[in-house]
Design a protein around this motif. Sequence first.
Motif, PDB file in Angstrom:
ATOM      1  N   ARG A  37      39.480  35.996  24.239  1.00 40.42           N
ATOM      2  CA  ARG A  37      38.974  36.002  25.531  1.00 40.42           C
ATOM      3  C   ARG A  37      39.797  35.399  26.996  1.00 40.42           C
ATOM      4  O   ARG A  37      40.539  34.984  26.460  1.00 40.42           O
ATOM      5  CB  ARG A  37      37.561  35.634  25.799  1.00 40.42           C
ATOM      6  CG  ARG A  37      36.429  36.323  25.015  1.00 40.42           C
ATOM      7  CD  ARG A  37      35.085  35.709  24.824  1.00 40.42           C
ATOM      8  NE  ARG A  37      35.042  34.311  25.421  1.00 40.42           N
ATOM      9  CZ  ARG A  37      33.740  33.513  25.036  1.00 40.42           C
ATOM     10  NH1 ARG A  37      32.657  34.162  24.565  1.00 40.42           N
ATOM     11  NH2 ARG A  37      33.999  32.296  25.096  1.00 40.42           N
ATOM     12  N   ASP A  38      39.385  35.867  28.011  1.00 37.98           N
ATOM     13  CA  ASP A  38      40.098  35.305  29.247  1.00 37.98           C
ATOM     14  C   ASP A  38      39.844  33.915  29.239  1.00 37.98           C
ATOM     15  O   ASP A  38      38.726  33.200  29.136  1.00 37.98           O
ATOM     16  CB  ASP A  38      39.988  35.929  30.481  1.00 37.98           C
ATOM     17  CG  ASP A  38      40.208  37.166  30.807  1.00 37.98           C
ATOM     18  OD1 ASP A  38      41.009  37.708  29.794  1.00 37.98           O
ATOM     19  OD2 ASP A  38      39.832  37.886  31.759  1.00 37.98           O
ATOM     20  N   PHE A  39      40.928  32.837  29.650  1.00 34.86           N
ATOM     21  CA  PHE A  39      40.581  31.728  29.937  1.00 34.86           C
ATOM     22  C   PHE A  39      40.112  31.763  31.379  1.00 34.86           C
ATOM     23  O   PHE A  39      41.078  32.282  32.346  1.00 34.86           O
ATOM     24  CB  PHE A  39      41.907  30.704  30.069  1.00 34.86           C
ATOM     25  CG  PHE A  39      42.355  30.311  28.414  1.00 34.86           C
ATOM     26  CD1 PHE A  39      41.327  29.596  27.544  1.00 34.86           C
ATOM     27  CD2 PHE A  39      43.320  30.910  27.969  1.00 34.86           C
ATOM     28  CE1 PHE A  39      41.737  29.448  26.354  1.00 34.86           C
ATOM     29  CE2 PHE A  39      43.969  30.430  26.611  1.00 34.86           C
ATOM     30  CZ  PHE A  39      42.943  29.996  25.891  1.00 34.86           C
ATOM     31  N   LEU A  40      39.035  31.225  31.771  1.00 27.83           N
ATOM     32  CA  LEU A  40      38.522  30.961  33.166  1.00 27.83           C
ATOM     33  C   LEU A  40      38.587  29.522  33.767  1.00 27.83           C
ATOM     34  O   LEU A  40      37.844  28.606  33.157  1.00 27.83           O
ATOM     35  CB  LEU A  40      36.904  31.506  33.131  1.00 27.83           C
ATOM     36  CG  LEU A  40      36.657  32.875  32.816  1.00 27.83           C
ATOM     37  CD1 LEU A  40      35.295  33.466  32.547  1.00 27.83           C
ATOM     38  CD2 LEU A  40      37.756  34.089  33.454  1.00 27.83           C
ATOM     39  N   ILE A  41      38.939  29.563  35.020  1.00 28.37           N
ATOM     40  CA  ILE A  41      39.080  28.151  35.553  1.00 28.37           C
ATOM     41  C   ILE A  41      38.283  28.209  36.818  1.00 28.37           C
ATOM     42  O   ILE A  41      38.513  29.080  37.801  1.00 28.37           O
ATOM     43  CB  ILE A  41      40.432  27.820  35.731  1.00 28.37           C
ATOM     44  CG1 ILE A  41      41.502  27.967  34.601  1.00 28.37           C
ATOM     45  CG2 ILE A  41      40.616  26.363  36.215  1.00 28.37           C
ATOM     46  CD1 ILE A  41      41.011  27.357  33.488  1.00 28.37           C
ATOM     47  N   SER A  42      37.499  27.306  36.977  1.00 24.42           N
ATOM     48  CA  SER A  42      36.704  27.199  38.462  1.00 24.42           C
ATOM     49  C   SER A  42      37.617  26.689  39.615  1.00 24.42           C
ATOM     50  O   SER A  42      38.526  25.811  39.057  1.00 24.42           O
ATOM     51  CB  SER A  42      35.593  26.249  38.068  1.00 24.42           C
ATOM     52  OG  SER A  42      35.622  24.986  37.814  1.00 24.42           O
ATOM     53  N   HIS A  43      37.072  26.919  40.602  1.00 21.77           N
ATOM     54  CA  HIS A  43      37.767  26.367  41.661  1.00 21.77           C
ATOM     55  C   HIS A  43      37.583  24.855  41.950  1.00 21.77           C
ATOM     56  O   HIS A  43      38.356  24.053  42.411  1.00 21.77           O
ATOM     57  CB  HIS A  43      37.201  26.979  43.338  1.00 21.77           C
ATOM     58  CG  HIS A  43      37.897  26.674  44.125  1.00 21.77           C
ATOM     59  ND1 HIS A  43      37.640  25.518  45.117  1.00 21.77           N
ATOM     60  CD2 HIS A  43      39.023  27.210  44.922  1.00 21.77           C
ATOM     61  CE1 HIS A  43      38.561  25.497  46.078  1.00 21.77           C
ATOM     62  NE2 HIS A  43      39.390  26.406  45.936  1.00 21.77           N
ATOM     63  N   SER A  44      36.648  24.148  41.521  1.00 18.35           N
ATOM     64  CA  SER A  44      36.393  22.703  41.401  1.00 18.35           C
ATOM     65  C   SER A  44      37.204  22.149  40.327  1.00 18.35           C
ATOM     66  O   SER A  44      37.912  21.213  40.704  1.00 18.35           O
ATOM     67  CB  SER A  44      34.996  22.312  41.135  1.00 18.35           C
ATOM     68  OG  SER A  44      34.400  22.800  39.876  1.00 18.35           O
ATOM     69  N   ASP A  45      37.529  22.708  39.156  1.00 22.56           N
ATOM     70  CA  ASP A  45      38.500  22.047  38.449  1.00 22.56           C
ATOM     71  C   ASP A  45      40.125  22.640  38.837  1.00 22.56           C
ATOM     72  O   ASP A  45      40.804  21.624  38.689  1.00 22.56           O
ATOM     73  CB  ASP A  45      38.480  23.075  36.966  1.00 22.56           C
ATOM     74  CG  ASP A  45      37.362  22.533  35.936  1.00 22.56           C
ATOM     75  OD1 ASP A  45      36.913  21.553  36.201  1.00 22.56           O
ATOM     76  OD2 ASP A  45      37.069  23.289  35.150  1.00 22.56           O
ATOM     77  N   TYR A  46      40.205  23.726  39.505  1.00 24.54           N
ATOM     78  CA  TYR A  46      41.363  23.983  40.364  1.00 24.54           C
ATOM     79  C   TYR A  46      41.759  22.405  41.311  1.00 24.54           C
ATOM     80  O   TYR A  46      42.950  21.803  41.309  1.00 24.54           O
ATOM     81  CB  TYR A  46      41.427  25.056  40.955  1.00 24.54           C
ATOM     82  CG  TYR A  46      42.749  25.585  41.500  1.00 24.54           C
ATOM     83  CD1 TYR A  46      43.819  26.413  40.845  1.00 24.54           C
ATOM     84  CD2 TYR A  46      43.130  25.220  42.846  1.00 24.54           C
ATOM     85  CE1 TYR A  46      44.843  26.808  41.312  1.00 24.54           C
ATOM     86  CE2 TYR A  46      44.283  25.532  43.368  1.00 24.54           C
ATOM     87  CZ  TYR A  46      45.195  26.376  42.552  1.00 24.54           C
ATOM     88  OH  TYR A  46      46.438  27.006  42.998  1.00 24.54           O
ATOM     89  N   THR A  47      40.703  22.362  42.074  1.00 23.01           N
ATOM     90  CA  THR A  47      40.806  21.243  43.087  1.00 23.01           C
ATOM     91  C   THR A  47      41.109  19.981  42.483  1.00 23.01           C
ATOM     92  O   THR A  47      42.139  19.019  43.161  1.00 23.01           O
ATOM     93  CB  THR A  47      39.512  21.207  43.903  1.00 23.01           C
ATOM     94  OG1 THR A  47      39.359  22.544  44.691  1.00 23.01           O
ATOM     95  CG2 THR A  47      39.538  20.175  45.139  1.00 23.01           C
ATOM     96  N   ARG A  48      40.498  19.705  41.549  1.00 22.31           N
ATOM     97  CA  ARG A  48      40.616  18.312  40.719  1.00 22.31           C
ATOM     98  C   ARG A  48      41.846  18.390  40.122  1.00 22.31           C
ATOM     99  O   ARG A  48      42.580  17.191  40.081  1.00 22.31           O
ATOM    100  CB  ARG A  48      39.690  18.154  39.603  1.00 22.31           C
ATOM    101  CG  ARG A  48      38.132  17.428  40.060  1.00 22.31           C
ATOM    102  CD  ARG A  48      37.695  17.078  38.864  1.00 22.31           C
ATOM    103  NE  ARG A  48      37.698  18.137  37.914  1.00 22.31           N
ATOM    104  CZ  ARG A  48      37.356  18.112  36.434  1.00 22.31           C
ATOM    105  NH1 ARG A  48      37.188  16.888  36.078  1.00 22.31           N
ATOM    106  NH2 ARG A  48      37.552  18.973  35.805  1.00 22.31           N
ATOM    107  N   ALA A  49      42.584  19.375  39.541  1.00 25.34           N
ATOM    108  CA  ALA A  49      44.011  19.272  39.174  1.00 25.34           C
ATOM    109  C   ALA A  49      44.969  19.160  40.126  1.00 25.34           C
ATOM    110  O   ALA A  49      45.843  18.510  40.112  1.00 25.34           O
ATOM    111  CB  ALA A  49      44.187  20.892  38.477  1.00 25.34           C
ATOM    112  N   VAL A  50      44.768  19.851  41.340  1.00 27.23           N
ATOM    113  CA  VAL A  50      45.684  19.619  42.550  1.00 27.23           C
ATOM    114  C   VAL A  50      45.622  17.946  42.943  1.00 27.23           C
ATOM    115  O   VAL A  50      46.821  17.474  42.959  1.00 27.23           O
ATOM    116  CB  VAL A  50      45.291  20.523  43.948  1.00 27.23           C
ATOM    117  CG1 VAL A  50      45.813  20.064  44.946  1.00 27.23           C
ATOM    118  CG2 VAL A  50      45.494  21.894  43.655  1.00 27.23           C
ATOM    119  N   LYS A  51      44.652  17.396  43.067  1.00 27.09           N
ATOM    120  CA  LYS A  51      44.242  16.026  43.147  1.00 27.09           C
ATOM    121  C   LYS A  51      45.118  15.322  42.239  1.00 27.09           C
ATOM    122  O   LYS A  51      45.781  14.215  42.674  1.00 27.09           O
ATOM    123  CB  LYS A  51      42.915  15.569  43.403  1.00 27.09           C
ATOM    124  CG  LYS A  51      42.321  16.027  44.576  1.00 27.09           C
ATOM    125  CD  LYS A  51      40.870  15.710  44.576  1.00 27.09           C
ATOM    126  CE  LYS A  51      40.169  16.297  45.768  1.00 27.09           C
ATOM    127  NZ  LYS A  51      38.759  15.978  45.811  1.00 27.09           N
TER     128      LYS A  51
END
Length: 127
Positions: A37-51
Amino acid sequence: DNSTKRRRSGRGIVYFRRKDPDGQIVLAESRPHAQARDFLISHSDYTRAVKAVAKVAANAPVKFPVLYEVFAENNKPSEYVLRVLLRFWRSRNPPVVKRERSCYKAAGSVTKFRAAAKQAWDELPEN
């Protein structure tokens, strides 16, 4: 298909795209020839990774465990979340994150990294 593609030797093609399951926009990593299945990444996880990258990998390369520790502060997401995002950022042209000798570093200053990461999310192709 207008998804962002990246070839990886021996692993087929990896697609990154925007997906909208249940009304929530997520980044999806797909491997069309795999039985997964696809790996799905939420916007909140994306934002935390950017930080996390901006905090520890903007000035010097860092190993994945160090980066993951900062990313996972107060939360314990699966490692795959950060790994998918690092692959996504490295697939961009030019790359948002660089990998050197098993270490990761933001490509550019903190300000440039944050802007490039925002642009990468905004430019995710739809399904």
